[in-house]
Motif scaffolding. Structure first.
Motif, PDB file in Angstrom:
ATOM      1  N   GLN A 107       0.857  -1.162   0.095  1.00 12.16           N
ATOM      2  CA  GLN A 107      -0.042   0.160   0.116  1.00 12.16           C
ATOM      3  C   GLN A 107       1.146   1.535   0.076  1.00 12.16           C
ATOM      4  OE1 GLN A 107      -2.467   0.618   3.140  1.00 12.16           O
ATOM      5  NE2 GLN A 107      -3.854   1.719   1.949  1.00 12.16           N
ATOM      6  N   GLU A 149       4.296   0.025   2.350  1.00 15.18           N
ATOM      7  CA  GLU A 149       4.061  -0.793   3.279  1.00 15.18           C
ATOM      8  C   GLU A 149       3.779  -1.835   2.909  1.00 15.18           C
ATOM      9  OE1 GLU A 149       1.347  -0.219   6.309  1.00 15.18           O
ATOM     10  OE2 GLU A 149       1.897  -1.186   7.390  1.00 15.18           O
ATOM     11  N   LEU A 198       2.267  -5.094   2.879  1.00 12.68           N
ATOM     12  CA  LEU A 198       1.176  -6.129   4.055  1.00 12.68           C
ATOM     13  C   LEU A 198       1.098  -7.706   3.147  1.00 12.68           C
ATOM     14  CD1 LEU A 198      -0.990  -2.831   3.560  1.00 12.68           C
ATOM     15  CD2 LEU A 198      -0.230  -4.113   5.840  1.00 12.68           C
ATOM     16  N   PRO A 252      -5.679 -10.538   8.351  1.00 12.49           N
ATOM     17  CA  PRO A 252      -3.866 -10.630   9.261  1.00 12.49           C
ATOM     18  C   PRO A 252      -4.022 -10.331  10.611  1.00 12.49           C
ATOM     19  CG  PRO A 252      -3.574  -8.393   7.185  1.00 12.49           C
ATOM     20  CD  PRO A 252      -5.431  -9.119   7.539  1.00 12.49           C
ATOM     21  N   ASN A 290       6.309  -4.348   8.761  1.00 22.00           N
ATOM     22  CA  ASN A 290       5.822  -4.462  10.016  1.00 22.00           C
ATOM     23  C   ASN A 290       6.882  -5.441  11.110  1.00 22.00           C
ATOM     24  OD1 ASN A 290       3.584  -2.881  10.502  1.00 22.00           O
ATOM     25  ND2 ASN A 290       3.105  -3.984   8.708  1.00 22.00           N
ATOM     26  N   ASP A 316       0.075   1.897  14.195  1.00 23.26           N
ATOM     27  CA  ASP A 316      -0.958   2.696  15.051  1.00 23.26           C
ATOM     28  C   ASP A 316      -0.618   3.078  16.323  1.00 23.26           C
ATOM     29  OD1 ASP A 316      -1.562   0.622  13.522  1.00 23.26           O
ATOM     30  OD2 ASP A 316      -1.307  -0.701  15.303  1.00 23.26           O
ATOM     31  N   LYS A 329      -5.867   4.852  11.746  1.00 18.10           N
ATOM     32  CA  LYS A 329      -6.827   4.718  10.959  1.00 18.10           C
ATOM     33  C   LYS A 329      -8.518   5.630  11.791  1.00 18.10           C
ATOM     34  CE  LYS A 329      -7.273  -0.164  10.352  1.00 18.10           C
ATOM     35  NZ  LYS A 329      -6.220  -0.358  10.306  1.00 18.10           N
ATOM     36  N   GLY A 343      -5.186   4.895   6.881  1.00 19.57           N
ATOM     37  CA  GLY A 343      -7.087   5.119   6.849  1.00 19.57           C
ATOM     38  C   GLY A 343      -7.239   5.902   6.721  1.00 19.57           C
ATOM     39  N   VAL A 344      -6.823   6.788   5.657  1.00 19.86           N
ATOM     40  CA  VAL A 344      -7.527   7.750   5.045  1.00 19.86           C
ATOM     41  C   VAL A 344      -8.504   7.623   3.572  1.00 19.86           C
ATOM     42  CG1 VAL A 344      -7.403   9.966   3.418  1.00 19.86           C
ATOM     43  CG2 VAL A 344      -5.691  10.055   5.708  1.00 19.86           C
ATOM     44  N   GLU A 345     -10.296   7.235   4.190  1.00 20.14           N
ATOM     45  CA  GLU A 345     -10.204   7.134   3.454  1.00 20.14           C
ATOM     46  C   GLU A 345     -11.788   8.304   2.126  1.00 20.14           C
ATOM     47  OE1 GLU A 345     -13.210   4.523   4.647  1.00 20.14           O
ATOM     48  OE2 GLU A 345     -12.180   3.131   5.505  1.00 20.14           O
ATOM     49  N   GLY A 372      -4.242   4.904   2.649  1.00 21.20           N
ATOM     50  CA  GLY A 372      -5.232   4.744   2.594  1.00 21.20           C
ATOM     51  C   GLY A 372      -6.145   4.918   0.987  1.00 21.20           C
ATOM     52  N   TYR A 373      -7.493   4.216   1.956  1.00 22.73           N
ATOM     53  CA  TYR A 373      -8.347   4.058   0.281  1.00 22.73           C
ATOM     54  C   TYR A 373      -8.850   5.409   0.021  1.00 22.73           C
ATOM     55  CZ  TYR A 373      -9.450  -0.606   3.381  1.00 22.73           C
ATOM     56  OH  TYR A 373      -8.935  -1.930   4.167  1.00 22.73           O
ATOM     57  N   PRO A 417      -4.717  -2.025  -0.917  1.00 22.49           N
ATOM     58  CA  PRO A 417      -3.055  -2.927  -0.858  1.00 22.49           C
ATOM     59  C   PRO A 417      -3.286  -2.716  -2.122  1.00 22.49           C
ATOM     60  CG  PRO A 417      -3.997  -3.004   1.242  1.00 22.49           C
ATOM     61  CD  PRO A 417      -5.131  -2.016   0.926  1.00 22.49           C
TER      62      PRO A 417
END
Ligand code: G
Ligand code: MN
Length: 240
Positions: free
Chosen positions: A4, A18, A20, A33, A77, A140, A163, A197-199, A217-218, A223
């Motif tokens: 992503q 990132e 994932l 996950p 991660n 996070d 997010k 998490g910006v949507e 974010g989406y 991703p």
């Protein structure tokens, strides 16, 4: 493996991807996950899985770099068990050498809970990882203990704001206060800040006003599987 992008909120340039991990099922669905990572942690499989994720990500990113002629940064991660199992820093260095992937292009992400669980060990290993030239991110941020002393104490380069703060961002002024203050704090500490998490466009515009922040974010991109990466990269500029 899926990747992503993290983009600069203002210029839209790609800063990093990132990595994932996804677990596809025969019916085309994915086991998230959040479900299988805790099981992998408990069973100890996370050690093998963690190394597989790193090696696979380096291999894919090297291939993409070759095909596009562009150098890409990677975020990966790490989980708590990887810290306790063995000499993690040496392992990370060894994997970078094996895949000719410069540590300066890799950012390892850790969560607050990992830092809380074993403060001394985390400190030792993070300092080692940092001294090998890797970057470090606190993932996070805002959902765990959010102890500000961690920001002072650990050698962190990047703050990733969780997010949950993006939900209702444009309606809820308390969320706006938390987001702006956290971003300012990160910047004042000389850290890079990423909002996760910006949507929506509204959320993205709000983040833009804060300046110098990256977005994941989406809204910009889900991703992406390897096949979709080249197309995405060709439509965006890469930030140095
Ligand atoms: O814990 P970490 O921040 O590494 O997890 C990132 C997770 O968040 C990934 O599983 C990813 O698919 C998910 N994610 C990424 N962008 C968005 C988004 O815009 N909205 C939501 N709800 N989840 C996202
Ligand atoms: Mn992460």
């Amino acid at each position: 493996m899926y990747f992503q992008p993290q983009l600069d909120a203002f210029s839209g340039q790609i800063k990093a991807f990132e990595a994932l991990v996804r677990w596809p099922q025969a019916d085309g669905h994915f086991i998230p996950p959040d479900l299988f990572i805790p099981i992998a942690e408990e069973s100890g499989l996370i050690i093998k899985l963690g190394e597989w994720v790193i090696e696979k990500s380096f291999t894919i990113m090297n291939r993409i770099s070759q095909e596009t002629g562009k150098q890409l940064n990677l975020s990966i991660n790490l989980s708590a068990r990887q810290f306790r199992h063995y000499d993690l820093a040496s392992k990370l260095k060894q994997l970078s050498i094996k895949h000719h992937f410069s540590p300066s292009r890799v950012e390892y992400e850790v969560t607050e809970s990992l830092l809380v669980d074993d403060y001394k060990l985390a400190e030792k290993i993070l300092n080692e990882i940092k001294s090998m030239g890797f970057r470090l991110a606190l993932d996070d941020f805002g959902t765990g203990y959010s102890s500000l002393s961690y920001l002072k104490h650990f050698p962190l380069d990047t703050l990733k704001l969780d997010k949950i703060f993006m939900q209702d961002l444009t309606q809820d002024i308390r969320n706006q206060a938390i987001v702006s203050a956290s971003v300012e704090l990160g910047k004042a500490l000389g850290m890079h800040v990423v909002c996760e998490g910006v949507e929506t466009e509204e959320q993205s515009l709000f983040i833009q006003t804060l300046g110098g922040v990256a977005i994941q974010g989406y809204y910009f991109s889900r991703p992406l599987p390897e096949e979709a990466l080249i197309d995405f990269i060709e439509k965006h500029t890469i930030s140095a």
